[in-house]
Each structure stands twice: as structure tokens, then as C-alpha cells.
Design an enzyme around this catalytic site. Structure first.
Site, mmCIF file in Angstrom:
data_model
loop_
_atom_site.group_PDB
_atom_site.id
_atom_site.type_symbol
_atom_site.label_atom_id
_atom_site.label_comp_id
_atom_site.label_asym_id
_atom_site.label_seq_id
_atom_site.Cartn_x
_atom_site.Cartn_y
_atom_site.Cartn_z
ATOM 1 N N HIS A 78 0.905 -1.200 -0.083
ATOM 2 C CA HIS A 78 -0.210 0.025 -0.059
ATOM 3 C C HIS A 78 0.760 1.366 -0.053
ATOM 4 C CE1 HIS A 78 -3.566 2.364 1.293
ATOM 5 N NE2 HIS A 78 -2.636 3.207 1.559
ATOM 6 N N GLU A 79 1.851 1.319 0.907
ATOM 7 C CA GLU A 79 2.387 2.607 1.138
ATOM 8 C C GLU A 79 3.533 2.535 -0.107
ATOM 9 O OE1 GLU A 79 1.470 4.616 3.168
ATOM 10 O OE2 GLU A 79 0.432 3.336 4.441
ATOM 11 N N GLU B 237 -4.857 7.639 -3.111
ATOM 12 C CA GLU B 237 -5.425 6.328 -2.505
ATOM 13 C C GLU B 237 -5.528 5.336 -3.752
ATOM 14 O OE1 GLU B 237 -4.932 6.296 0.698
ATOM 15 O OE2 GLU B 237 -5.552 4.329 1.039
ATOM 16 N N HIS C 242 1.785 4.451 -2.710
ATOM 17 C CA HIS C 242 1.681 5.857 -2.859
ATOM 18 C C HIS C 242 3.122 6.541 -3.114
ATOM 19 C CE1 HIS C 242 -1.983 6.695 -0.444
ATOM 20 N NE2 HIS C 242 -1.699 5.815 0.303
#
Ligand code: CO
Length: 454
Positions: free
Chosen positions: A218-219, A248, A222
Site C-alpha cells: 500500500h505505502e 489513494e 503511494h
């Protein structure tokens, strides 16, 4: 200290000479389309900053610091009452801020616009009506189905091999370790200074192998967005992300559409097996896919599955709207929260820490933030569907470990433009239409059909 720095930053961004330069440039006919867009957005920001006086900025910043401390104290005591006075002050300030910024329609629009420029209550209300009914239907179907087995339940996963795997995943995604690093933190996040310094954090949970993996991916998503902004545009709107919803979308596309797919585990199962040979005994690729996609109503938003997650968001959104419009008082917030968890997810909230106190956002004064999480998932599904159309054999490529082709597609179609297009425009440019929830629904119901054997 933060209040003081906020005031200094505010003074610089409202400097009269800077404003004059922007005004002059905005009338310059010789500018290219891209230069003009940079000037227009900068001028818009400048004019918005003008609406705040230094006194307002300082007051807000000080109230937020106070509220954050109160929230921490309330968490420690597991008692919402401790947080009530500070939160009341924040709500009061947020209402004033909405007035100051100006809005059409609902006052919440002014706050929403800070995170998702262009989005409105009208748009989100309409979107969420469809989201709610179609996801409730899916949830009913799931509740009536046999639950897949979590092959990893009750097993322990040492931190070291988990960490090594997470670094491997970041490398495969194309995260540039020369322009960033990964560290541990209690709450995973991505932070950046410019596209050449983008850092991520992750956390280890020895009881849940997917916690670190999904946090890292997830990060990492980003971070790829931030690393994909053009360095020569640093400091300009063209060198900045579009909105929180689009940010997101980048993290969720990697975490969910890629990281929770069958194709991804076909390729990565051997890494997991090598890191945890004992824990993987008798477990195959399909088991990993199933274990990683079980749907179950739960209390904590950040640990929710891809389906029930959106109920957590819708509950917060409804409550925020009512707090801002004044139809709900802070002292009644906890009861309303618990009532909505019963209504939407059919679960009882046993304590304030597992309920109304779980998120940091309100103590930061971040109202209008939560809807962007759901928008992110929906944009992600739509972008991923388009990537599947445009990249030949994407699924097979993911299954054979080639993730760079997807990263490059995102770089080329989304990242490189920064804020030159707004969310709706980039969505149309990339996919040929505006945000459409159907893509998320098709993606999720298709996957759950495999998981639940429909
Ligand atoms: Co995120």
C-alpha cells in the site's frame, strides 16, 4: 512550535509581492497551456490562503495540538468523554473555516474540497447510495455462504523474514531505494520531500503475515506516485499529486487489485514458502489467495477487508456531515457511532478505543478526509481495468513477476502530469469516462465469486 511554523508558512504564502507576480502572469498570453495551469492553480491557492488571517491559522494549529493530546489521553483511558471538549472546539473551528472558505450547498463541501478538489456532498451522497445497496447485497450473499479457511490463522511469523519479503516486494514494484528507504513505524505511512526523497514505513505483526505485506505494498503504491512526479516540476502544482482520492487509488491499486490477486500469489508464493517453510506446509497458492480475501464485518477500519471497509467510511462520512451541519452534537457522537455499527455491520462496539476513538483524523481537524479512501478504491478499480485493456496479457505478466510494466503505465498515464488535470479529468483522460462505481463492483464481485465458490 507547529503553530509558529504554520504562521510563518502562512505569511510567505500570502506575501503581497508573490500575489502581484501571480496576477501579472495570469494575464500573460504568451504562456503555454501547462504554464498557465500552474499559474492558475497557484493563484487559486494564494487567494484561498488570503482568506485566513495569521490569528486564525495560529488558533487552529493550537487547537489541533490540544485535541491530539486529548485524543491520546482519551485512548489511554479508553473513554470518549475525555476527548469531548477538545473535539467540540475543533468542530466549532471547522464550521467557522467552512464559512471563511465559502461554499455552495452543504457547508461540508468547503472541507471536502480541501482534500478532494471538485467533490461535493451531492456527488458523494449519490455515489454512496449505490455503494451501500450493492455492497449490502454482496454481504448478505457472503453471510449465507461457507467461509473459506484461513490457512494462516494461529501461526506465528517472525519479523525478520517478513521484513526481507517486504523489501523484495518494493523492489519488484519498481520502488527506487536510491530515492527513498523503508523503516518501521506503529502506523504505516509514506512521506516525501520531493520525488528524489520518498520514504515509506511498515509494521510487523507476528500473528498476521498479511499485515506487513499489505502495508508495504500500500505505502509502496503511494511512494511510486510521489517518485513518479517529475523532478523538474518540484514546487509547482504540476509536481504535486491531484487529490487524496487519486493518491489513494495508487496505493489501493497495488495493495488490492495486484497484491490480493491470484496472479500475484502465483508468482510470489515461492518467496513466502522460502521465508516460512514450516508455516507454509500443506498450504498452496490457492489457499493464500483465499486466506487473503476473506470478508468479515469487524470493528477496526484499517483492518477491514475490501468490502466492509466502505461501511466504515460511510459511517464516518454521515457522522461528519451531521456534526458540521449541526444536526449531531459531539456528546451524542459515541452513541450514534455504536448505533450505526449495529445497523450497517451488525456488530456491537465493546469499547471506545475499538469504536469512536480509533482514528486519529478528527483530532487532527481532518474533516472531509474519509470519503477519499472509498473514492481511492473506486478509482483504483477503474484504472486497473483500463490497464488490463491496454497492457497485453497483464495478468500473465503479473503472474510471471513483471510488475514494472504496470508501474510504467501508471507513470506515463497518471503520475507524470501532477495536478495538470483534476481527478475527474484524469479519470476521463485515462479511462474515457468519469468515476464509475460499476468497475469496483465488477472487480470485487468477480473476485468474491472465486473466493466463495459462487
Ligand atoms: Co493510503
Amino acid at each position: 512550535q507547529i503553530a509558529t511554523l504554520s504562521v510563518i508558512a502562512h505569511e510567505w504564502s500570502t506575501d503581497a509581492e508573490y500575489g502581484q507576480l501571480l496576477e501579472n502572469l495570469s494575464k500573460d498570453e504568451s504562456l503555454t497551456w501547462e504554464q498557465k495551469r500552474n499559474i492558475d492553480l497557484s493563484l487559486e491557492e494564494y487567494q484561498k490562503h488570503q482568506k485566513y488571517t495569521s490569528a486564525v491559522v495560529q488558533k487552529m494549529s493550537a487547537s489541533v495540538s490540544k485535541a491530539f493530546n486529548a485524543w491520546q489521553a482519551a485512548r489511554k483511558a479508553n473513554d470518549f468523554q475525555v476527548f469531548v471538549p477538545a473535539l467540540e472546539e475543533i468542530i466549532q473551528l471547522k464550521r467557522e473555516e467552512a464559512k471563511l472558505l465559502g461554499y455552495e450547498g452543504h457547508p461540508y463541501n468547503a472541507l471536502l474540497n480541501e482534500y478532494e478538489p471538485g467533490a461535493t456532498v451531492e456527488m458523494i451522497d449519490e455515489l454512496f447510495v449505490g455503494v451501500k445497496s450493492s455492497l449490502l447485497q454482496l454481504l448478505d450473499k457472503i453471510n449465507a455462504s461457507q467461509k473459506p479457511v484461513n490457512s494462516f490463522a494461529g501461526k506465528k511469523f517472525e519479523t525478520d523474514p517478513q521484513w526481507k519479503m517486504s523489501v523484495q516486494f518494493l523492489e519488484k514494484m519498481g520502488y527506487d531505494f536510491k530515492a527513498g528507504r523503508q523503516d518501521f513505524a506503529a502506523h504505516p505511512f509514506c512521506t516525501n520531500f520531493n520525488s528524489k526523497d520518498v520514504r515509506v514505513t511498515t509494521r510487523a505483526n507476528e500473528d498476521d503475515i498479511f499485515d506487513m505485506l499489505s502495508s508495504t505494498i500500500h505505502e509502496g503504491g503511494h511512494a511510486l506516485y510521489e517518485q513518479g512526479l517529475l523532478y523538474e516540476n518540484y514546487g509547482l502544482p504540476a509536481g504535486t499529486y491531484i487529490s487524496l482520492g487519486i493518491h489513494e487509488s495508487q496505493s489501493r491499486l497495488w495493495e488490492n487489485n495486484v497484491g490480493r490477486s491470484e496472479a500475484f500469489w502465483k508468482d510470489n508464493y515461492s518467496i513466502l514458502e522460502k521465508a516460512f517453510p514450516v508455516e507454509c506446509k500443506g498450504v498452496n497458492v490457492q489457499d493464500v489467495f483465499l486466506s487473503n480475501n476473506i470478508v468479515e464485518p469487524s470493528l477496526i477500519r484499517v483492518q477491514a477487508d475490501e468490502l466492509t471497509y466502505h461501511f466504515h467510511v460511510m459511517i464516518r462520512y454521515e457522522l461528519e456531515k451531521r456534526l458540521i451541519e449541526g444536526s449531531l452534537e459531539v456528546k451524542d457522537l459515541k452513541d450514534e457511532w455504536n448505533k450505526m455499527y449495529r445497523q450497517y455491520l451488525g456488530i456491537e462496539v465493546p469499547s471506545d478505543n475499538q469504536g469512536v476513538l480509533q482514528d486519529v483524523h478528527w483530532s487532527h481537524g481532518s474533516f472531509g478526509y474519509f470519503p477519499t479512501y472509498s473514492l481511492g478504491s473506486f478509482y483504483a478499480a477503474q484504472f486497473f481495468q483500463q490497464a488490463t485493456k491496454e497492457i497485453p496479457n497483464l495478468e500473465q505478466k503479473i503472474a510471471s513477476g513483471d510488475l514494472l510494466v504496470l508501474k510504467e503505465w501508471l507513470n506515463k498515464n497518471i503520475h507524470q502530469y501532477g495536478r495538470l488535470y483534476d481527478a475527474e479529468e484524469i479519470c476521463k483522460k485515462v479511462t474515457g469516462e468519469g468515476l464509475n462505481f460499476d468497475y469496483f463492483y465488477q472487480y470485487l464481485s468477480g473476485k468474491l465469486a472465486k473466493v466463495y465458490g459462487w
